[in-house]
Design an enzyme around this catalytic site. Structure first.
Site, PDB file in Angstrom:
ATOM      1  N   ARG B  71       5.652   2.456   1.477  1.00 46.43           N
ATOM      2  CA  ARG B  71       5.085   1.030   2.492  1.00 46.43           C
ATOM      3  C   ARG B  71       3.643   0.392   0.623  1.00 46.43           C
ATOM      4  O   ARG B  71       4.093  -1.001  -0.015  1.00 46.43           O
ATOM      5  CB  ARG B  71       4.707   0.588   2.922  1.00 46.43           C
ATOM      6  CG  ARG B  71       5.665   0.421   4.100  1.00 46.43           C
ATOM      7  CD  ARG B  71       6.806  -0.217   3.774  1.00 46.43           C
ATOM      8  NE  ARG B  71       7.780   0.477   4.466  1.00 46.43           N
ATOM      9  CZ  ARG B  71       9.166   0.700   5.141  1.00 46.43           C
ATOM     10  NH1 ARG B  71      10.227   0.284   3.563  1.00 46.43           N
ATOM     11  NH2 ARG B  71       9.954   0.363   6.034  1.00 46.43           N
ATOM     12  N   ASP B 159      18.458   4.006  -2.665  1.00 40.66           N
ATOM     13  CA  ASP B 159      17.716   3.478  -0.664  1.00 40.66           C
ATOM     14  C   ASP B 159      18.337   2.372  -0.306  1.00 40.66           C
ATOM     15  O   ASP B 159      20.261   2.377  -0.094  1.00 40.66           O
ATOM     16  CB  ASP B 159      16.933   3.826  -0.581  1.00 40.66           C
ATOM     17  CG  ASP B 159      16.407   4.274   0.673  1.00 40.66           C
ATOM     18  OD1 ASP B 159      17.689   4.881   0.897  1.00 40.66           O
ATOM     19  OD2 ASP B 159      15.741   3.954   1.438  1.00 40.66           O
ATOM     20  N   ASP B 312      13.423   9.857   6.923  1.00 37.69           N
ATOM     21  CA  ASP B 312      13.767   8.267   6.707  1.00 37.69           C
ATOM     22  C   ASP B 312      12.181   7.470   7.227  1.00 37.69           C
ATOM     23  O   ASP B 312      12.338   6.385   7.818  1.00 37.69           O
ATOM     24  CB  ASP B 312      15.512   7.731   7.312  1.00 37.69           C
ATOM     25  CG  ASP B 312      15.187   6.175   6.967  1.00 37.69           C
ATOM     26  OD1 ASP B 312      14.706   5.812   5.595  1.00 37.69           O
ATOM     27  OD2 ASP B 312      16.265   6.395   6.943  1.00 37.69           O
TER      28      ASP B 312
END
Lengths: 321, 433
Positions: B71, B159, B312
């Site tokens: 993030r 992704d 993930d």
């Protein structure tokens, strides 16, 4: 006492046949109130109910509002477009703010499946699902059941076919659960592109051709076809839909028996249902609307703690709940 | 004086040298100096030696997660490279690969350098950047793979914004060959998956949620495998979730096509039933599938059709998950539960043994992504995980190093937990228990 339905009415899937029968039986005495000159009993006097509608609705909202007012509840209507929701407030904040005003019940209509349950798990008030996304619309399912029972005197053993856009229909899901639990045989009919892929696993019969459905059924519950299904590529055109799946008088006349016609509204005349069917002798579409008020009164009464055996007394003006 | 650590008396499981014995591991100057039964005697009394008792514990090459979302930059309130690297260390990971879907996107050398700089500062698990396939992950122009790799990127992927264009994917696979990096793809046919919130099936039909059919993944999986055949490039298929995908990968590997694949712990442990009640912590993409898919994926981990397990890890803010199911974002955190989920659902039931688990969590990720680690050979960097494969613990997300709390395992009792994590010989995590 323990509430016969639990805290909330979120769908018909979680209910037993016994609970559904209880609601229908409780609705019977409430039918009569709406036939009076003074359509009001004090049963829910002092109770505060919020009708929280995140989606446009006329019929369901008005029906709930009449049910609430005829039971003397204080009601407030919140439409999403006119509330802080349009300013980006989350559902949970909206709910908590309403509850901070000490309300007793919330009737919620929302575009997201699961929204009613989401709310019910986060507030103390009773929550009634007035339609959540493509999940369930339990009071619609109940009023359909009541209308069928009025006409046939029973639900057990009836053959009911739901015709149309089952994939996107909360009415279809509530009907499938309600009818199955009450012993009816359930079928669906529509273009495969508008039926869930796993529909067979739900324990219903599937008809690809509406003629076959009509030949089989005691009653058809015809779903509204949303115009956007065409633009989204599920069907080629409304014209062809009417030609292949539309319920017409010609098709009904070929049936071996009279087929009762239900439609949750609002209708697209000339698309899923032809006008002479909607207005014809076997249509109970307006009876459904009338029954909607009684069924919703019954649900409000039972969730508020009303004793089923006292519904008759409540009708006469006894306020016990 | 040299810094040294002695990991004493543990069971050393290192598939890279077919080792599975009780032994001591001596780490000096950030490297594995010696492994053996007499190391402890030889080093006793050595100055500056820190000894860690590993009796009853497993000592293995450090776990490597080739797929996580940290993030930063852009959503530092959700996770940072530092908090993610600490979460990784607490989960027994000595290295993780950070996906490029940050804001801004990791599609240039400066962005890669930023991640590496933050990683160095974090002083926890290593963080390897994955660069974007296309500029801005927009699926149009190729990003500068050469610049990305020169700056430290270890793979490329778009992704969460899957490469829809077969031509772009072909070009990426071809171009990546120069740099010998895998092209990692999130397999999702966008028109089939559009608007989907969970697996398409009976549960989605009942809950009234739009489903994502298994075919949305499988169509892209076979497309990618065929493009790898065409180009000779290395396609790495992210988070495989269906039996059909497993069969397609098997088909590709049998033909010698350069395809590797990963599976996530949640896809080998949970099914679509976890969505019941509209639990947004069971919402991820690809979605949780059926029990049959779970069984196929578990078997594929065993037989090697699936090369490795990746998390993930996808932290989201509490408020983002606390909402209507269809509107909630996809993803769950995984770094601090991966080991325990893998042990609970793969090792405990006897599907794989501990050496194979270490292979799938450490050796294979290093091999497939060309990373250091995945071995305790003498002289290799001392990236080491010490874990207890038997201990049971109750998942309490509030205790996690990750800023994320979005886990479907909250409240569950899982088996197996990291005790000590060494990166380059430094202790970056040590459990309190």
């Amino acid at each position: 006492m323990t509430h016969p339905l639990g805290k909330d009415l979120l769908g018909l899937e979680p209910l037993t046949g016994e609970q559904i029968r209880l609601i229908l039986d409780t609705a019977e005495p409430f039918k009569e109130i709406s036939e009076r000159a003074i359509k009001k009993v004090p049963t829910l006097r002092g109770a505060t109910i919020v009708n929280l509608f995140f989606e446009a609705s006329t019929r369901t909202r008005v029906s709930f509002e009449f049910a609430e007012k005829r039971l003397s509840a204080d009601t407030v209507n919140v439409a999403a477009s006119g509330s802080s929701v349009s300013k980006g407030e989350t559902l949970v904040d909206t709910a908590r703010n309403l509850e901070a005003m000490r309300i007793d019940m919330v009737v919620i209509r929302h575009g997201a499946s699961g929204a009613a349950r989401f709310l019910a798990e986060r507030i103390e008030s009773n929550v009634i699902n007035a339609g959540d996304g493509t999940h369930e619309h339990p009071t619609q399912g109940l009023l359909d059941l009541l209308t069928l029972r009025d006409h046939f005197g029973r639900i057990d053993g009836l053959k009911v076919c739901i015709v149309g856009d089952v994939l996107h229909s909360r009415v279809a899901r509530s009907n499938i659960w309600g009818l199955t639990k009450m012993g009816a045989q359930v079928a669906v009919c529509g273009p495969r592109s508008l039926l869930p892929n796993a529909i067979d696993e739900l324990g219903v019969t599937v008809f690809n051709r509406v003629e076959d459905a009509i030949e089989w059924a005691d009653a058809l519950n015809i779903l509204r076809l949303q115009l956007e299904r065409m633009t989204a590529g599920y069907i080629p055109s409304l014209r062809e839909y009417n030609r292949v799946f539309g319920v017409s008088r010609e098709r009904l006349e070929r049936a071996p028996r009279d087929v009762l016609i239900l439609h949750p509204g609002p209708m697209n005349r000339g698309v899923e249902i032809d006008s002479d069917v909607a207005d014809g002798p076997f249509s109970v579409i307006l009876n459904q609307v009338t029954n909607g008020v009684a069924v919703r009164m019954a649900v409000l009464y039972l969730l508020s703690g009303g004793k089923p055996e006292l519904a008759e007394a409540a009708k006469r003006g006894g306020g016990d709940r | 004086m040299s810094r040294s650590v002695l990991l004493r008396g543990g069971r050393v499981i290192d598939p890279s040298q077919s080792m599975n014995d009780v032994a001591d591991v001596l780490v000096v100057d950030g490297k594995v100096e010696a492994i053996g039964t007499r190391v402890s005697n030889e080093t006793s009394g050595r100055e500056g030696l820190e000894t860690i008792d590993c009796t009853e514990l497993i000592v293995s090459p450090g776990f490597i997660d080739v797929h996580c979302h940290l993030r930063e930059p852009g959503r530092e309130e959700v996770e940072t490279i530092a908090s993610g690297a600490r979460a990784a260390a607490a989960g027994g990971f000595t290295a993780v690969c950070a996906m490029p879907n940050t804001d801004p996107v990791t599609d240039n050398q400066a962005a890669v350098g930023f991640i590496l700089a933050q990683s160095a500062r974090a002083n926890a698990a290593r963080v390897y950047p994955i660069g974007a396939i296309s500029v801005g992950q927009r699926g149009e122009a190729l990003a500068e793979f050469g610049e990305l790799v020169a700056a430290g990127a270890v793979a490329v992927s778009d992704d969460g914004r899957p490469v829809a264009s077969a031509h772009l994917m072909r070009t990426a696979l071809e171009y990546a060959r120069t740099f010998d990096i895998p092209v990692a793809d999130h397999c999702e046919e966008p028109t089939l998956a559009k608007g989907g919130a969970m697996n398409e099936g009976l549960v989605s039909a009942r809950l009234g949620l739009k489903g994502i059919p298994a075919e949305a993944e499988e169509i892209m999986a076979i497309r990618d495998i065929l493009l790898a055949r065409l180009t000779g490039g290395h396609i790495h298929l992210c988070h495989m979730s269906t039996r059909g995908s497993v069969e397609l990968i098997r088909w590709g590997k049998e033909r010698g096509i350069n395809v590797t694949a990963e599976v996530c712990p949640h896809h080998i442990s949970l099914t679509e039933d976890a969505v019941e009640g509209y639990d947004t912590n069971a919402k991820m993409n690809p979605p949780l599938r059926t029990a049959d898919d779970v069984a196929a994926l578990q078997e594929a981990v065993r037989d090697g059709t699936i090369d490795l397990i990746a998390t993930d890890h996808a932290p989201h803010h509490y408020d983002e998950k606390e909402r209507e199911f269809a509107d909630a974002p996809n993803g769950i955190i995984g770094l601090e539960t991966a080991l325990a989920v893998n042990i609970s659902w793969l090792v405990a039931p006897g599907i794989i043994d501990l050496p194979l688990l270490v292979e799938r969590m450490s050796c294979a990720p290093a091999r497939v992504f060309g990373l250091a680690g995945g071995t305790l050979r003498r002289g290799s960097p001392a990236d080491v995980t010490v874990f207890d494969p038997d201990t049971e613990w109750v998942v309490d997300a509030a205790q996690f190093e990750s800023k994320g709390r979005n886990t479907p395992y909250a409240g569950r009792t899982l088996q197996g937990r990291a005790h000590v994590t060494l990166v380059g010989g430094r202790i970056v995590y040590r459990s309190e228990g």
